[in-house]
Design a protein around this motif. Sequence first.
Motif: not given
Length: 390
Positions: A255, A280, A284, A287-288, A295-298
């Motif tokens: 990243r 993935d 998802d 990630k929170y 975290d927007h890139i899988m």
Amino acid sequence: MILYKLFSVDDHVIEPAHVWSDYVPAKYKDRAPHVVEEDGRQIWVWEGGRETTMGLNAVAGKPREEWGLEPARFEDMIPGCYDPEERRKDLLSNGIFGSLAFPTLPGFGGRKFATFEDKDLALACVRAWNDYMLEEWCAAAPDMFVPMTIVPVWDVDLAVAELERSVEKGSKALCWLENPAKVGQPGYHSGYWDKLFAATQAMDLPVCMHIGSSGASSLGTAEEEDNQIDVVQIASAFTTAAHCAINMMCSPIPRKFPDVKLVWSEGGIGWIGAALERADRQWDRHKYWTHLEGDHIMPSEVARRNMWFCMIEEPIGFKYRHDFEIDRILWESDYPHADTPFPRAQAGAKEVFEGVPQDEVDKVTHQNAEKLFDFKLNDELVAAYLTPNA
């Protein structure tokens, strides 16, 4: 009959006895790795250590019924294991026109030297291996052998300096560790190795990571026999590749460095689709609370953008190639290890590629590797061996 134009991105050099004796400074010669005779065997010894590194690492050309912990001496192997000119002949006889060789004694990623108490000696040994590979091994067949070098795995600044020195001398790839945390070094989530990966990105240099480069996986139980444990480790080695690749997919490194090139050797390809799907899903879901960087890139996006995976004889896995990316799959021969199809590399390739569209065959057998390593195969050499009208 040579039908396929092959480029192997995973072979191994069995270092001849003179490597460190000839290439370290004189003050280190007695303390650097050298071969001694002991009870009919040839043993590598160095200050603080000793090891036999042959056995299944050097069985190319021998009937499987004769495999085991032998050979124990160089003369028990076929010369192509340790002689670059003989290696060239062996590979050409199988239609292999390009080859990338990993180390043996230093470990597949150069980790051995990190165990040396004297780090000046360790650094001298890293540089000696690189100089041997650049000045002698690859120089014996510059039209076939792709220069790849190691770096000190215990110090990022030394690693960057040695990488720069090696690239200046012609290196085209970094031989590195699947996961340095497994050998007591900082891991990929720590930020420690950012300078090194920034350097490989700036140089457009592939980072090649072989299964076992961070040590053997811990499989088997105390009740099992040693040979059973060995078979289990070999048969399930792809699980280590999957674990380490997913670790990298989820790390900050790709990243921060979106153009980094990560190559996973001998881990196979059959598991990739299922692994990306699960990675993935878990990324998802978690990630929170984990607050992972980027975290927007899988993970699957990282894999498709930054990763290449290698295969030998994997007809079932190859059926699922389109669940990944055909441009990110490479062929390997693993010469002279036990996984090598040599001396039947062409027959092994036919089992995988027969009936596959020619453009896909060309990509996996050589074109992807040519592009990745910026190393065009010698057309005249290929023409001399390739069967006409095949």
